[in-house]
Design an enzyme around this catalytic site. Structure first.
Site, short mmCIF file in Angstrom:
data_model
loop_
_atom_site.label_atom_id
_atom_site.label_comp_id
_atom_site.label_asym_id
_atom_site.label_seq_id
_atom_site.Cartn_x
_atom_site.Cartn_y
_atom_site.Cartn_z
N SER A 12 0.78 -1.12 0.00
CA SER A 12 0.02 -0.03 0.12
C SER A 12 0.87 1.26 -0.04
CB SER A 12 -0.93 -0.04 1.18
OG SER A 12 -1.25 1.28 1.31
N HIS A 37 -1.18 -1.11 -4.21
CA HIS A 37 -2.33 -0.99 -3.75
C HIS A 37 -2.44 0.49 -3.58
CE1 HIS A 37 -5.94 -2.31 -1.23
NE2 HIS A 37 -5.53 -1.26 -0.25
N ASP A 39 -4.86 3.43 -1.77
CA ASP A 39 -5.73 3.58 -0.63
C ASP A 39 -6.53 5.11 -1.04
OD1 ASP A 39 -6.18 1.32 0.90
OD2 ASP A 39 -3.98 1.88 1.48
N MET A 41 -9.21 8.01 0.31
CA MET A 41 -9.83 8.20 1.46
C MET A 41 -10.27 9.67 1.30
SD MET A 41 -7.49 6.87 4.42
CE MET A 41 -6.68 5.17 4.44
N HIS A 70 -8.44 0.79 -3.79
CA HIS A 70 -9.31 0.38 -2.87
C HIS A 70 -10.27 2.01 -2.27
CE1 HIS A 70 -9.64 -0.57 1.70
NE2 HIS A 70 -10.66 -0.59 1.45
N MET A 72 -12.26 4.25 -0.05
CA MET A 72 -12.89 4.53 1.29
C MET A 72 -13.56 5.66 1.16
SD MET A 72 -9.68 2.74 3.27
CE MET A 72 -8.48 2.89 1.97
N MET A 141 -11.21 -6.51 5.52
CA MET A 141 -10.41 -5.44 6.33
C MET A 141 -10.00 -6.20 7.71
SD MET A 141 -9.96 -3.00 4.37
CE MET A 141 -9.07 -1.98 5.45
N GLY A 146 -8.75 3.46 7.37
CA GLY A 146 -8.59 5.09 7.57
C GLY A 146 -7.14 5.32 7.88
N PHE A 147 -6.41 4.27 8.34
CA PHE A 147 -4.86 4.76 8.49
C PHE A 147 -3.82 3.50 8.58
CE2 PHE A 147 -7.56 7.38 11.20
CZ PHE A 147 -7.13 8.75 10.72
N GLY A 148 -2.85 3.87 8.00
CA GLY A 148 -1.79 2.65 8.14
C GLY A 148 -1.25 2.47 9.57
N GLY A 149 -0.56 1.36 9.62
CA GLY A 149 0.17 1.05 10.91
C GLY A 149 -0.80 0.58 12.27
N ASP A 176 -6.37 -6.74 4.25
CA ASP A 176 -5.82 -5.41 4.43
C ASP A 176 -6.02 -4.65 5.87
OD1 ASP A 176 -5.32 -2.62 3.82
OD2 ASP A 176 -6.66 -2.19 2.57
N GLY A 177 -4.91 -4.70 6.25
CA GLY A 177 -4.51 -3.89 7.57
C GLY A 177 -3.49 -4.86 8.40
N GLY A 178 -2.45 -4.47 8.75
CA GLY A 178 -1.71 -5.01 10.11
C GLY A 178 -1.11 -6.12 9.36
N GLY A 198 1.31 -2.11 4.34
CA GLY A 198 2.00 -0.99 4.07
C GLY A 198 3.17 -0.82 4.90
N SER A 199 2.84 -0.57 6.13
CA SER A 199 3.82 -0.21 6.97
C SER A 199 5.07 -1.47 6.98
CB SER A 199 3.77 0.11 8.56
OG SER A 199 2.46 -0.78 8.99
C1 DX5 Z 1 -6.33 0.99 5.77
C2 DX5 Z 1 -5.70 0.80 4.45
C3 DX5 Z 1 -4.60 -0.09 4.29
C4 DX5 Z 1 -3.47 0.08 4.88
C5 DX5 Z 1 -2.54 -0.97 5.33
O1 DX5 Z 1 -7.20 1.78 5.68
O2 DX5 Z 1 -6.86 0.35 3.72
O3 DX5 Z 1 -4.22 -0.37 3.06
O4 DX5 Z 1 -2.43 1.13 4.38
O5 DX5 Z 1 -1.73 -0.52 6.18
P1 DX5 Z 1 -0.65 -1.28 7.07
O6 DX5 Z 1 -0.18 -2.69 6.49
O7 DX5 Z 1 0.20 -0.35 7.84
O8 DX5 Z 1 -1.66 -1.76 8.18
ZN ZN Z 2 -6.35 -0.62 1.55
#
Ligand code: DX5
Ligand code: ZN
Length: 230
Positions: A12, A37, A39, A41, A70, A72, A141, A146-149, A176-178, A198-199
């Site tokens: 991401s 990917h 994102d 928003m 993606h 959002m 999800m 909404g946020f990475g990490g 998607d996520g973590g 992402g992270s």
């Molecule tokens: C969250 C995003 C994800 C996010 C994943 O709203 O849709 O794609 O960037 O980030 P990580 O891998 O850091 O959880």
């Molecule tokens: Zn995403």
């Protein structure tokens, strides 16, 4: 020919350097990303704001794999043509983004893209039962969007239920996520094939030092492949 469910890693770019998207995209692809990917928003459906169609169109020039967009955002339908025009290969909308996800998925395919439906953590697998003939991808999800990490939420029961519902249909299950080398095996064992990260991909590297991106992608892939049931 059977549908290809091999593990795909989709970094991401939410975790990339926002002032250098072109080089970041080229760096992650050179380091082994399968998809890119993106994102989107809107500060309304989710409490964060990223970019819209003109930026996504600019990213497209740098993507040589698959641009996985993606959304959002709510509403979705007025923007579908703009994302087709921007060059999205896959366009994913949230089931929770409006009352007419069925129509939205039809419209995404009608605009020439693959259609994805994303499920927030509180939305059950069964809610896509009557959408499967319209979907090319279901995104589970594993954080609140909404946020990475953020910390991974265990949705393996939902992934297993989806995998059973999907059966032989040509539909990807994306997480998607973590996602990192610790959580990737859990979802891969449950039946997921596309892992957004992402992270866990961007940590430790930069466009001037992209080798850690490759190490991170390989670590997630190896962990996921090692856990595969099939
Ligand atoms: C969250 C995003 C994800 C996010 C994943 O709203 O849709 O794609 O960037 O980030 P990580 O891998 O850091 O959880
Ligand atoms: Zn995403």
């Amino acid at each position: 020919m059977t549908f290809d469910r091999s593990i795909r890693i989709a970094p991401s770019i939410l975790s990339a350097d926002f002032a250098d998207f072109g080089r970041e995209i080229r760096a992650i692809e050179a380091q082994g990303a399968d998809w890119v990917h993106v994102d989107v928003m809107d500060g309304h459906f989710v409490p964060n704001l990223t970019f819209g169609p003109p930026a996504v169109k600019a990213f497209r020039k740098h993507v040589s794999t698959v641009m996985d967009v993606h959304l959002m955002i709510a509403p979705v339908d007025p923007y579908i043509d703009a994302y087709a025009e921007a060059g999205a290969d896959i366009l994913t909308a949230h089931l929770e983004a409006g009352p007419h996800i069925h129509r939205t998925l039809q419209a995404i395919r009608g605009a020439g893209m693959k259609a994805g439906v994303a499920l927030n953590p509180g939305t059950p697998a069964e809610s896509v039962a009557h959408l499967l003939d319209l979907a090319d991808l279901v995104c589970v999800m594993t954080v609140n969007p909404g946020f990475g990490g953020q910390k991974f939420l265990d949705m393996t029961g939902k992934v297993r239920a989806l995998r059973r519902m999907i059966g032989d249909r040509p539909i990807h299950i994306e997480i998607d996520g973590g996602v990192d080398p610790v959580t990737a095996p859990l979802v891969a064992a449950a039946g997921a094939d596309v892992l957004v990260a992402g992270s866990a991909v961007f940590r430790g590297g930069s466009v001037d030092n992209p080798a850690p991106y490759g190490d991170n992608i390989r670590a997630i892939r190896a962990a996921a492949e090692g856990a595969r049931a099939d």
